[in-house]
Write an enzyme that holds these catalytic residues in place. Structure first.
Site, PDB file in Angstrom:
ATOM      1  N   GLU A  74      -8.731 -19.720  45.068  1.00  0.00           N
ATOM      2  CA  GLU A  74      -7.693 -19.710  46.411  1.00  0.00           C
ATOM      3  C   GLU A  74      -7.200 -18.275  46.438  1.00  0.00           C
ATOM      4  O   GLU A  74      -7.183 -17.325  45.522  1.00  0.00           O
ATOM      5  CB  GLU A  74      -6.706 -20.735  45.819  1.00  0.00           C
ATOM      6  CG  GLU A  74      -6.979 -22.167  45.744  1.00  0.00           C
ATOM      7  CD  GLU A  74      -7.651 -22.735  47.129  1.00  0.00           C
ATOM      8  OE1 GLU A  74      -7.464 -22.551  48.193  1.00  0.00           O
ATOM      9  OE2 GLU A  74      -8.265 -23.914  46.750  1.00  0.00           O
ATOM     10  N   TYR A 224     -21.365 -38.598  46.977  1.00  0.00           N
ATOM     11  CA  TYR A 224     -21.324 -39.486  48.080  1.00  0.00           C
ATOM     12  C   TYR A 224     -22.695 -40.071  48.572  1.00  0.00           C
ATOM     13  O   TYR A 224     -23.420 -39.309  48.167  1.00  0.00           O
ATOM     14  CB  TYR A 224     -20.492 -38.440  49.363  1.00  0.00           C
ATOM     15  CG  TYR A 224     -20.352 -39.416  50.247  1.00  0.00           C
ATOM     16  CD1 TYR A 224     -19.355 -40.448  50.528  1.00  0.00           C
ATOM     17  CD2 TYR A 224     -21.175 -39.156  51.809  1.00  0.00           C
ATOM     18  CE1 TYR A 224     -19.210 -40.859  51.769  1.00  0.00           C
ATOM     19  CE2 TYR A 224     -20.992 -39.697  52.772  1.00  0.00           C
ATOM     20  CZ  TYR A 224     -19.979 -40.652  52.794  1.00  0.00           C
ATOM     21  OH  TYR A 224     -19.972 -41.376  54.035  1.00  0.00           O
ATOM     22  N   TYR A 234     -26.776 -35.948  55.449  1.00  0.00           N
ATOM     23  CA  TYR A 234     -26.136 -36.215  54.127  1.00  0.00           C
ATOM     24  C   TYR A 234     -27.028 -36.413  52.806  1.00  0.00           C
ATOM     25  O   TYR A 234     -27.732 -35.749  52.312  1.00  0.00           O
ATOM     26  CB  TYR A 234     -24.789 -36.964  54.138  1.00  0.00           C
ATOM     27  CG  TYR A 234     -23.829 -36.562  52.888  1.00  0.00           C
ATOM     28  CD1 TYR A 234     -23.226 -35.516  53.242  1.00  0.00           C
ATOM     29  CD2 TYR A 234     -24.275 -36.963  51.703  1.00  0.00           C
ATOM     30  CE1 TYR A 234     -22.213 -35.108  51.952  1.00  0.00           C
ATOM     31  CE2 TYR A 234     -23.463 -36.497  50.736  1.00  0.00           C
ATOM     32  CZ  TYR A 234     -22.577 -35.788  50.876  1.00  0.00           C
ATOM     33  OH  TYR A 234     -21.859 -35.140  49.833  1.00  0.00           O
TER      34      TYR A 234
END
Ligand code: NAI
Ligand code: NA
Length: 396
Positions: A74, A224, A234
């Site tokens: 970050e 997923y 996907y």
């Protein structure tokens, strides 16, 4: 400074520290409302600052009092410039954890690198001795390979043919047709190098070699699947190949960890608004329909609800863990329910710019998106002057 959302494309360039703290606090409250569970005591979370990784960290810390070491990548704040949201989230998380008397430290840097692995291993050695859970929740656009130095970029493309469907620009609500060209040479390999299981395996190897995994330790990574509708982009696209590799790696790690009586799993999670998923075409339209239907049925979940079920009802369920035919944990069970999916398939046909506000949960999508950056929280006064220079107290 006064901090307002500033967006460019699918990203928001600013983040609000008080809003991020509110987001973290709401997630902690969700966990404490569920009581405690008998779970891991010392947890390493890779990708700990946002999305599923942050929710995993919160669940372990506040659900079972675990010591947590978080790794993330970050941007810290600078005078007059906010940090990325994961920084503020981590600061808020550590403040809450420390106030509750829990060990919480963080490492900010490239988890794919040898240097960050070494730093993490040393911190575990010095502070924790061993860990009994490793959560692998990295979502990255690129990876510099630690051995070859090659810079791999992941792409979200169909394989073998053009994919045509519709999508929504969730900022404007405009539904449009899109045409995505199939991937080119090297795209599959590169995407697998970034989002597949190789780095997960490197982490587990390094931890095992240094004897830092406790007997019975577990590791989990997130995958997923989704419906037929999104398959070309996907699950049967480049990212799907990476998920296939990740899932195969779980099997490999399961064998490697047998020597310490450990376990390696992949958990298939629900589609959610996160920084990563907002950038995938078609998915925002799918999610806005999914949210509408799941809310109507009273089965809507965010990251924290998902991770609460994963830890309490699945991985640490004293009555045992149910797996699917491929050996995976499924907390996408409600998303994939036949009644939910058949309704989405119907609404998909009707979804247009004019109808979406009515048939989909576009506002819910937008709110969730801005909440990722600490905006759209009722409890926060966004006109107030706030200090952007927030420190992560346990940064190593
Ligand atoms: P996210 O973007 O919210 O979180 C990614 C995390 O990885 C952050 O903590 C970030 O700082 C960290 N990170 C990125 N690059 C890094 C690097 N080089 N070194 C260290 N840390 C780095 O992502 P999200 O959505 O929580 O995804 C986590 C996993 O869950 C991914 O494997 C994703 O495919 C999977 N997943 C996501 C779903 C979704 O709808 N968002 C659904 C099901 C699975
Ligand atoms: Na994450």
């Amino acid at each position: 400074m006064i901090i307002e959302p500033r967006t460019r494309g699918f990203i928001c360039l600013t983040a609000h520290p008080d809003g991020c703290a509110t987001n973290v606090k709401e997630q902690i409250d969700h966990i404490t409302s569920k009581g405690t569970f008998e779970g891991p005591k010392k947890v390493l979370v890779l990708g700990a600052s946002t999305g599923f990784g942050l929710a995993s960290r919160i669940t372990a810390a506040f659900g079972t009092g675990a010591a947590t070491l978080g790794v993330f990548f970050e941007k810290p704040p600078k005078e007059g410039k906010t940090s990325s949201p994961g920084w503020y989230n981590s600061a808020a998380f550590e403040n809450e954890a420390h106030a509750a008397g829990l060990y919480a430290k963080s490492i900010n840097g490239d988890a794919f690198s040898k240097e960050i692995k070494e730093k993490t291993l040393n911190t575990i050695k010095e502070d924790l001795g061993q860990v009994d859970l490793v959560v692998y929740s990295l979502a990255a656009p690129m990876r510099v390979h630690p051995e070859t130095g090659v810079r791999h970029k992941s792409v979200l493309k169909p394989i073998g043919g053009v994919y045509e469907n519709k999508t929504v620009d969730f900022h404007t609500g405009v539904v449009s047709d899109i045409k995505i060209e199939p991937c080119g040479e090297g795209d599959i390999e590169n995407t697998v190098a970034v989002m597949g299981g190789e780095d997960w395996e490197l982490w587990i190897d390094a931890l095992m070699e240094a004897d830092l995994l406790a007997p019975g330790a577990q590791t989990v990574a997130y995958s997923y699947i989704g419906p037929a509708l999104t398959e070309p982009i996907y699950r049967k696209g480049t990212i799907g190949r990476a998920k296939d590799h990740l899932e195969a790696t779980a099997g490999k790690l399961m064998q490697k960890m047998e020597s310490l009586n450990g376990k390696a799993y992949v958990s298939v999670n629900k589609a959610l608004v996160t920084q990563a998923s907002s950038a995938i075409p078609v998915i925002p339209l799918y999610i806005s329909l999914l949210f509408k239907i799941m809310k109507e049925k009273g089965i809507h979940e965010g990251c924290i609800e998902q991770m609460q079920r994963l830890f309490y009802d699945r991985m640490y369920n004293p009555d045992g863990l149910a797996l699917d035919e491929a050996g995976r944990i499924r907390v996408d069970d409600w998303e994939m329910r036949e009644d939910v999916q058949s309704q989405i398939a119907e609404l998909w046909e009707q979804a247009e710019t004019e109808t979406l506000a009515e048939i989909g949960d576009l506002q819910g999508y937008k709110d969730e998106f801005f909440k990722l950056f600490g905006f759209h929280f009722d409890a926060v006064d966004y006109t107030a002057d706030t200090n952007e220079m927030v420190a992560v107290p346990g940064l190593v």
